[in-house]
Design a protein around this motif. Structure first.
Motif, PDB file in Angstrom:
ATOM      1  N   ALA A   1      54.799  24.324 -34.449  1.00 54.45           N
ATOM      2  CA  ALA A   1      54.324  25.638 -34.884  1.00 54.45           C
ATOM      3  C   ALA A   1      53.223  26.146 -33.961  1.00 54.45           C
ATOM      4  CB  ALA A   1      53.828  25.565 -36.330  1.00 54.45           C
ATOM      5  N   VAL A   2      52.322  25.244 -33.551  1.00 53.10           N
ATOM      6  CA  VAL A   2      51.255  25.622 -32.628  1.00 53.10           C
ATOM      7  C   VAL A   2      51.833  26.071 -31.288  1.00 53.10           C
ATOM      8  CG1 VAL A   2      49.292  24.738 -31.288  1.00 53.10           C
ATOM      9  CG2 VAL A   2      49.520  24.144 -33.707  1.00 53.10           C
ATOM     10  N   VAL A   3      52.813  25.324 -30.785  1.00 51.49           N
ATOM     11  CA  VAL A   3      53.451  25.684 -29.518  1.00 51.49           C
ATOM     12  C   VAL A   3      54.148  27.040 -29.635  1.00 51.49           C
ATOM     13  CG1 VAL A   3      55.237  25.041 -27.855  1.00 51.49           C
ATOM     14  CG2 VAL A   3      53.721  23.289 -28.779  1.00 51.49           C
ATOM     15  N   ASN A   4      54.780  27.300 -30.777  1.00 53.47           N
ATOM     16  CA  ASN A   4      55.412  28.602 -30.990  1.00 53.47           C
ATOM     17  C   ASN A   4      54.385  29.722 -30.925  1.00 53.47           C
ATOM     18  OD1 ASN A   4      58.408  28.858 -31.717  1.00 53.47           O
ATOM     19  ND2 ASN A   4      57.848  27.024 -32.839  1.00 53.47           N
ATOM     20  N   VAL A   5      53.252  29.523 -31.577  1.00 51.95           N
ATOM     21  CA  VAL A   5      52.201  30.540 -31.568  1.00 51.95           C
ATOM     22  C   VAL A   5      51.712  30.786 -30.140  1.00 51.95           C
ATOM     23  CG1 VAL A   5      49.847  31.068 -32.306  1.00 51.95           C
ATOM     24  CG2 VAL A   5      51.479  30.105 -33.939  1.00 51.95           C
TER      25      VAL A   5
END
Length: 340
Positions: free
Chosen positions: A25-29
């Motif tokens: 999720a962090v990488v997506n953001v």
């Protein structure tokens, strides 16, 4: 009195930091923020709709693939299944509705044609998945070899039943009433996929079905010893994934109102990449539906963002393949640490 026991928020934060889903999720953001900074068009409502329209199929297939990987199997014939299912559904719709009449406001029997086309697409996908399941669960073939063979069989079969040409004259209503339909700005196909994904998550995490699937992936022999009918479960998982591929095929037809015989060559790669990036193990015993969705979303964001910033289309496959290699490497490293 000393407080030696970690507080509940600290415990939750530690679990969160150790979660693959959290880091994906962090990488997506980060990816979304990077593309938004590189191009003001990335976060435009129209482009977000394009991401949801184009990504709904991969998100659906990645969630299903995560379940199959959790049982220690994989399916690289997904692209052929999607194409075959789309051709079958399209030909049924054309046969029922007939050739479109430009003078008519609505094509005769369009509603019935769309309903039967959707059922035909899903049925074709289920049959395709059942063949894969039979080869793996009943005949004992490696899932890699069996689905590799079915990849070619499916591609050839789609050409045979379509006479090598894309199916046209599909009722325009399929786009208006489903493929390009939105509800409060959200694509209806994406909403349908979201509902299915939630159901898959429920069955994986809240039922004995999910426990047994992961047990089969962890140790097939141990699962058989405790009475789990592993072959039946494996067969069922291939059928399930086949049905999801059939639905993806109908979504594809409903969006473009035609088939794409030469497309979906990287669909299996994208689905496997999304599942593995999201925390599923290629060796079985581990799966995450939210992680698979976020992993597939990362691939979709990369594909869309690279086009938005002006890079050629072929860089998309390079990016997805590179991310998959990194994810598999991390999976191998974490597996070694857990066994040492």
């Amino acid at each position: 009195m000393t407080a030696s026991t970690p507080t509940l928020p600290a415990t939750r934060m530690q679990a969160l930091r150790g979660s693959t889903t959290f880091w994906i999720a962090v990488v997506n953001v980060i990816a979304i923020a990077t593309f938004a900074f590189a191009s003001p068009n990335f976060l435009q409502p129209g482009n977000i709709q394009n991401i949801l329209f184009g990504g709904s199929q991969i998100l659906l297939l990645a969630a299903g693939m995560s379940l199959l990987l959790g049982a220690g199997e994989l399916d690289i014939s997904l692209g052929s299944n999607v194409v075959v299912s789309s051709v079958v559904g399209a030909k049924v719709m054309v046969a029922v509705a007939g050739a479109p009449d430009p003078a008519a406001a609505h094509q005769p029997d369009a509603t019935l044609a769309i309903l039967l086309g959707a059922l035909a697409s899903v049925a074709a996908g289920l049959i395709f998945g059942a063949v894969n399941g039979f080869l793996v669960a009943r005949l004992g073939l490696s899932s890699f070899i069996a689905t590799l063979g079915m990849l070619g069989v499916g591609a050839g079969f789609a050409l045979v039943i379509s006479n090598g040409t894309n199916v046209v004259n599909i009722p325009p209503a399929v786009q208006e009433n489903f493929g390009l339909l939105t509800f409060y700005g959200l694509p209806v196909p994406a909403i349908l996929v979201a509902v299915i994904v939630v159901l898959l998550w429920f069955f994986l995490t809240k039922t004995r079905f999910g426990v047994r699937v992961l047990a089969i992936g962890s140790s097939r022999q141990a699962a058989d010893r405790v009475g789990i009918r592993s072959r039946r479960y494996v067969f069922g998982l291939f059928v399930l994934l086949g049905g999801l591929a059939g639905l993806a095929g109908f979504v594809d037809v409903s969006r473009f109102a035609t088939t794409n015989l030469s497309g979906h060559t990287d669909t299996a790669l994208a689905a496997i990449a999304g599942a593995v990036i999201g925390g599923a193990s290629l060796w079985g015993g581990r799966a995450s539906i939210p992680g698979a969705v976020l992993g597939a979303l990362l691939a979709v964001v990369l594909q869309n963002g690279l086009v938005i910033v002006g890079l050629p289309v072929f860089y998309q496959q390079i990016a997805v393949g590179a991310v998959l290699i990194v994810a598999v490497y991390i999976d191998i490293r974490s597996s070694k640490r857990s066994t040492s």
